[in-house]
Design a protein around this motif. Structure first.
Motif, PDB file in Angstrom:
ATOM      1  N   TYR A  49       0.842  -1.203   0.000  1.00 45.03           N
ATOM      2  CA  TYR A  49       0.000   0.000   0.000  1.00 45.03           C
ATOM      3  C   TYR A  49       0.871   1.244   0.000  1.00 45.03           C
ATOM      4  CZ  TYR A  49      -3.659   3.309   1.208  1.00 45.03           C
ATOM      5  OH  TYR A  49      -4.536   4.364   1.179  1.00 45.03           O
ATOM      6  N   GLU A  50       1.865   1.258   0.879  1.00 44.60           N
ATOM      7  CA  GLU A  50       2.733   2.428   0.993  1.00 44.60           C
ATOM      8  C   GLU A  50       3.670   2.595  -0.196  1.00 44.60           C
ATOM      9  OE1 GLU A  50       4.295   1.651   4.964  1.00 44.60           O
ATOM     10  OE2 GLU A  50       3.027   3.290   5.713  1.00 44.60           O
ATOM     11  N   SER A  51       3.891   1.529  -0.970  1.00 43.04           N
ATOM     12  CA  SER A  51       4.806   1.629  -2.111  1.00 43.04           C
ATOM     13  C   SER A  51       4.149   2.250  -3.346  1.00 43.04           C
ATOM     14  CB  SER A  51       5.382   0.254  -2.462  1.00 43.04           C
ATOM     15  OG  SER A  51       4.404  -0.559  -3.084  1.00 43.04           O
ATOM     16  N   TYR A  52       2.811   2.297  -3.372  1.00 41.31           N
ATOM     17  CA  TYR A  52       2.100   2.881  -4.506  1.00 41.31           C
ATOM     18  C   TYR A  52       1.547   4.241  -4.106  1.00 41.31           C
ATOM     19  CZ  TYR A  52       2.341  -1.667  -6.782  1.00 41.31           C
ATOM     20  OH  TYR A  52       2.783  -2.821  -7.369  1.00 41.31           O
ATOM     21  N   GLN A  53       1.973   5.276  -4.803  1.00 39.77           N
ATOM     22  CA  GLN A  53       1.573   6.641  -4.480  1.00 39.77           C
ATOM     23  C   GLN A  53       0.064   6.850  -4.577  1.00 39.77           C
ATOM     24  OE1 GLN A  53       3.792   9.530  -6.691  1.00 39.77           O
ATOM     25  NE2 GLN A  53       2.376  11.177  -6.261  1.00 39.77           N
ATOM     26  N   ASP A  54      -0.590   6.193  -5.529  1.00 38.59           N
ATOM     27  CA  ASP A  54      -2.016   6.431  -5.751  1.00 38.59           C
ATOM     28  C   ASP A  54      -2.901   5.286  -5.241  1.00 38.59           C
ATOM     29  OD1 ASP A  54      -1.384   4.489  -7.612  1.00 38.59           O
ATOM     30  OD2 ASP A  54      -2.535   5.410  -9.232  1.00 38.59           O
ATOM     31  N   CYS A  55      -2.391   4.459  -4.360  1.00 32.59           N
ATOM     32  CA  CYS A  55      -3.161   3.316  -3.859  1.00 32.59           C
ATOM     33  C   CYS A  55      -4.276   3.795  -2.933  1.00 32.59           C
ATOM     34  CB  CYS A  55      -2.254   2.331  -3.125  1.00 32.59           C
ATOM     35  SG  CYS A  55      -3.109   0.819  -2.649  1.00 32.59           S
ATOM     36  N   GLY A  56      -5.481   3.381  -3.230  1.00 25.55           N
ATOM     37  CA  GLY A  56      -6.619   3.686  -2.379  1.00 25.55           C
ATOM     38  C   GLY A  56      -7.046   2.493  -1.552  1.00 25.55           C
ATOM     39  N   LEU A  57      -6.789   1.309  -2.073  1.00 26.16           N
ATOM     40  CA  LEU A  57      -7.171   0.076  -1.397  1.00 26.16           C
ATOM     41  C   LEU A  57      -6.351  -1.052  -2.004  1.00 26.16           C
ATOM     42  CD1 LEU A  57     -10.789  -1.121  -0.748  1.00 26.16           C
ATOM     43  CD2 LEU A  57      -9.151  -2.650  -1.764  1.00 26.16           C
ATOM     44  N   ILE A  58      -5.906  -1.986  -1.161  1.00 22.47           N
ATOM     45  CA  ILE A  58      -5.191  -3.154  -1.661  1.00 22.47           C
ATOM     46  C   ILE A  58      -5.789  -4.393  -1.013  1.00 22.47           C
ATOM     47  CG2 ILE A  58      -3.322  -3.056   0.038  1.00 22.47           C
ATOM     48  CD1 ILE A  58      -1.456  -3.868  -2.438  1.00 22.47           C
ATOM     49  N   ALA A  59      -5.842  -5.465  -1.779  1.00 19.86           N
ATOM     50  CA  ALA A  59      -6.410  -6.723  -1.288  1.00 19.86           C
ATOM     51  C   ALA A  59      -5.472  -7.869  -1.644  1.00 19.86           C
ATOM     52  CB  ALA A  59      -7.782  -6.958  -1.913  1.00 19.86           C
ATOM     53  N   PRO A  60      -5.490  -8.908  -0.819  1.00 17.63           N
ATOM     54  CA  PRO A  60      -4.666 -10.073  -1.130  1.00 17.63           C
ATOM     55  C   PRO A  60      -5.326 -10.932  -2.209  1.00 17.63           C
ATOM     56  CG  PRO A  60      -5.960 -10.504   0.825  1.00 17.63           C
ATOM     57  CD  PRO A  60      -6.234  -9.070   0.419  1.00 17.63           C
ATOM     58  N   ASP A 144       1.312 -11.303  -3.804  1.00 22.51           N
ATOM     59  CA  ASP A 144       2.299 -11.523  -2.744  1.00 22.51           C
ATOM     60  C   ASP A 144       1.675 -11.721  -1.364  1.00 22.51           C
ATOM     61  OD1 ASP A 144       4.251 -11.330  -4.670  1.00 22.51           O
ATOM     62  OD2 ASP A 144       4.641  -9.219  -4.278  1.00 22.51           O
ATOM     63  N   ALA A 145       0.506 -11.165  -1.131  1.00 24.90           N
ATOM     64  CA  ALA A 145      -0.229 -11.386   0.125  1.00 24.90           C
ATOM     65  C   ALA A 145      -1.386 -12.323  -0.184  1.00 24.90           C
ATOM     66  CB  ALA A 145      -0.745 -10.061   0.680  1.00 24.90           C
ATOM     67  N   LYS A 146      -1.579 -13.284   0.698  1.00 21.57           N
ATOM     68  CA  LYS A 146      -2.598 -14.305   0.453  1.00 21.57           C
ATOM     69  C   LYS A 146      -3.545 -14.415   1.632  1.00 21.57           C
ATOM     70  CE  LYS A 146       0.690 -16.726  -2.458  1.00 21.57           C
ATOM     71  NZ  LYS A 146       1.560 -15.596  -2.606  1.00 21.57           N
ATOM     72  N   CYS A 147      -4.765 -14.863   1.337  1.00 21.26           N
ATOM     73  CA  CYS A 147      -5.729 -15.133   2.404  1.00 21.26           C
ATOM     74  C   CYS A 147      -6.511 -16.390   2.036  1.00 21.26           C
ATOM     75  CB  CYS A 147      -6.674 -13.951   2.622  1.00 21.26           C
ATOM     76  SG  CYS A 147      -7.823 -13.634   1.270  1.00 21.26           S
ATOM     77  N   LEU A 148      -7.115 -16.980   3.040  1.00 14.54           N
ATOM     78  CA  LEU A 148      -7.997 -18.119   2.852  1.00 14.54           C
ATOM     79  C   LEU A 148      -9.411 -17.578   2.924  1.00 14.54           C
ATOM     80  CD1 LEU A 148      -8.439 -21.234   2.740  1.00 14.54           C
ATOM     81  CD2 LEU A 148      -8.424 -21.177   5.241  1.00 14.54           C
ATOM     82  N   HIS A 149     -10.176 -17.761   1.850  1.00 17.91           N
ATOM     83  CA  HIS A 149     -11.543 -17.234   1.810  1.00 17.91           C
ATOM     84  C   HIS A 149     -12.495 -18.362   1.457  1.00 17.91           C
ATOM     85  CE1 HIS A 149     -14.674 -14.296  -0.029  1.00 17.91           C
ATOM     86  NE2 HIS A 149     -14.993 -14.649   1.203  1.00 17.91           N
ATOM     87  N   MET A 150     -13.444 -18.587   2.331  1.00 16.38           N
ATOM     88  CA  MET A 150     -14.385 -19.686   2.137  1.00 16.38           C
ATOM     89  C   MET A 150     -15.608 -19.273   1.314  1.00 16.38           C
ATOM     90  SD  MET A 150     -12.499 -21.836   3.321  1.00 16.38           S
ATOM     91  CE  MET A 150     -13.562 -23.092   2.686  1.00 16.38           C
ATOM     92  N   HIS A 151     -15.691 -18.028   0.900  1.00 15.20           N
ATOM     93  CA  HIS A 151     -16.805 -17.541   0.064  1.00 15.20           C
ATOM     94  C   HIS A 151     -18.140 -18.011   0.638  1.00 15.20           C
ATOM     95  CE1 HIS A 151     -14.502 -15.764  -3.245  1.00 15.20           C
ATOM     96  NE2 HIS A 151     -13.607 -16.673  -2.925  1.00 15.20           N
ATOM     97  N   GLY A 152     -18.511 -17.470   1.789  1.00 15.96           N
ATOM     98  CA  GLY A 152     -19.739 -17.810   2.515  1.00 15.96           C
ATOM     99  C   GLY A 152     -20.811 -18.510   1.715  1.00 15.96           C
ATOM    100  N   ILE A 153     -21.653 -19.215   2.378  1.00 13.73           N
ATOM    101  CA  ILE A 153     -22.635 -20.043   1.694  1.00 13.73           C
ATOM    102  C   ILE A 153     -23.896 -19.280   1.297  1.00 13.73           C
ATOM    103  CG2 ILE A 153     -21.931 -22.322   2.490  1.00 13.73           C
ATOM    104  CD1 ILE A 153     -23.732 -21.992   4.863  1.00 13.73           C
ATOM    105  N   SER A 154     -24.091 -18.065   1.798  1.00 14.03           N
ATOM    106  CA  SER A 154     -25.310 -17.325   1.461  1.00 14.03           C
ATOM    107  C   SER A 154     -25.080 -16.455   0.227  1.00 14.03           C
ATOM    108  CB  SER A 154     -25.748 -16.462   2.640  1.00 14.03           C
ATOM    109  OG  SER A 154     -24.764 -15.501   2.912  1.00 14.03           O
ATOM    110  N   LYS A 155     -25.011 -17.083  -0.916  1.00  7.58           N
ATOM    111  CA  LYS A 155     -24.793 -16.381  -2.182  1.00  7.58           C
ATOM    112  C   LYS A 155     -26.086 -16.343  -2.985  1.00  7.58           C
ATOM    113  CE  LYS A 155     -20.304 -15.758  -2.160  1.00  7.58           C
ATOM    114  NZ  LYS A 155     -19.679 -14.508  -2.209  1.00  7.58           N
ATOM    115  N   VAL A 156     -26.290 -15.268  -3.703  1.00  2.00           N
ATOM    116  CA  VAL A 156     -27.419 -15.167  -4.612  1.00  2.00           C
ATOM    117  C   VAL A 156     -26.949 -15.685  -5.965  1.00  2.00           C
ATOM    118  CG1 VAL A 156     -29.027 -13.597  -5.753  1.00  2.00           C
ATOM    119  CG2 VAL A 156     -28.351 -13.175  -3.390  1.00  2.00           C
ATOM    120  N   LYS A 157     -27.475 -16.833  -6.372  1.00  6.59           N
ATOM    121  CA  LYS A 157     -27.030 -17.460  -7.612  1.00  6.59           C
ATOM    122  C   LYS A 157     -27.922 -17.110  -8.811  1.00  6.59           C
ATOM    123  CE  LYS A 157     -24.789 -21.327  -5.242  1.00  6.59           C
ATOM    124  NZ  LYS A 157     -24.233 -20.503  -4.251  1.00  6.59           N
TER     125      LYS A 157
END
Length: 169
Positions: A49-60, A144-157
């Motif tokens: 985040y700090e390495s990019y001058q125009d970064c507004g949000l970063i996600a893994p 480079d940054a990782k997360c484990l995401h189970m993608h909750g079960i309450s999805k609108v299909k």
């Protein structure tokens, strides 16, 4: 750690906005209960985040229990589907990331108006990313940054229900 309890379900947007009022740090990590991230990956997000001058949000980049990449960032819903994960090996600017794990500057979050509380659950993350991009900042997904995401079960299909929620919720 501090837990903030409510007598009723206030929704994704209002819940995160209320929780953000307790932040006393420069950065804000927004995470949902179905997402897990290690400290080393949070530190990577902060450094990126700090390495990019125009970064507004970063996600893994998110993975499932089998170690497969899952969808975390890409197009806004009006421009494409959110099913196919981006195959990346670095950093990429995207139109939107899922609200399951977002890292951003606390003051910038306040400045753009936080989450829209008129959106109870669906598309809050998309709208936040739109506001970030409108403020001339970038939304970035990093491998480079990782997360484990189970993608909750309450999805609108159902595509018709999704379209209705996007346009009228």
């Amino acid at each position: 750690e501090q837990y903030i309890l409510s007598d009723k379900n206030l929704g994704y947007s209002k819940g995160h906005n209320i929780a953000s009022e307790y932040v006393k740090t420069k950065f804000l990590l927004i995470m949902n209960a179905d997402c897990f991230i290690e400290k080393k990956d949070i530190l990577i997000l902060m450094k990126k985040y700090e390495s990019y001058q125009d970064c507004g949000l970063i996600a893994p980049t998110s993975f499932n229990y089998e170690g497969q990449i899952t969808y975390n960032g890409g197009l806004l819903p009006e421009f494409g589907d959110k099913k196919i994960p981006i195959n990346l090996d670095g950093d990429i600017c995207v139109q939107s990331v899922l609200g399951s794990c977002m890292f951003l500057n606390y003051l910038e979050f306040q400045k753009i108006g936080k989450f829209d509380e008129n959106m109870f659950l669906f598309f809050s993350d998309d709208y936040l990313c739109k506001k970030i991009k409108e403020s001339s900042k970038s939304v970035i997904q990093t491998y480079d940054a990782k997360c484990l995401h189970m993608h909750g079960i309450s999805k609108v299909k159902n595509i018709y229900k999704k379209t209705f929620l996007l346009n009228y919720y």
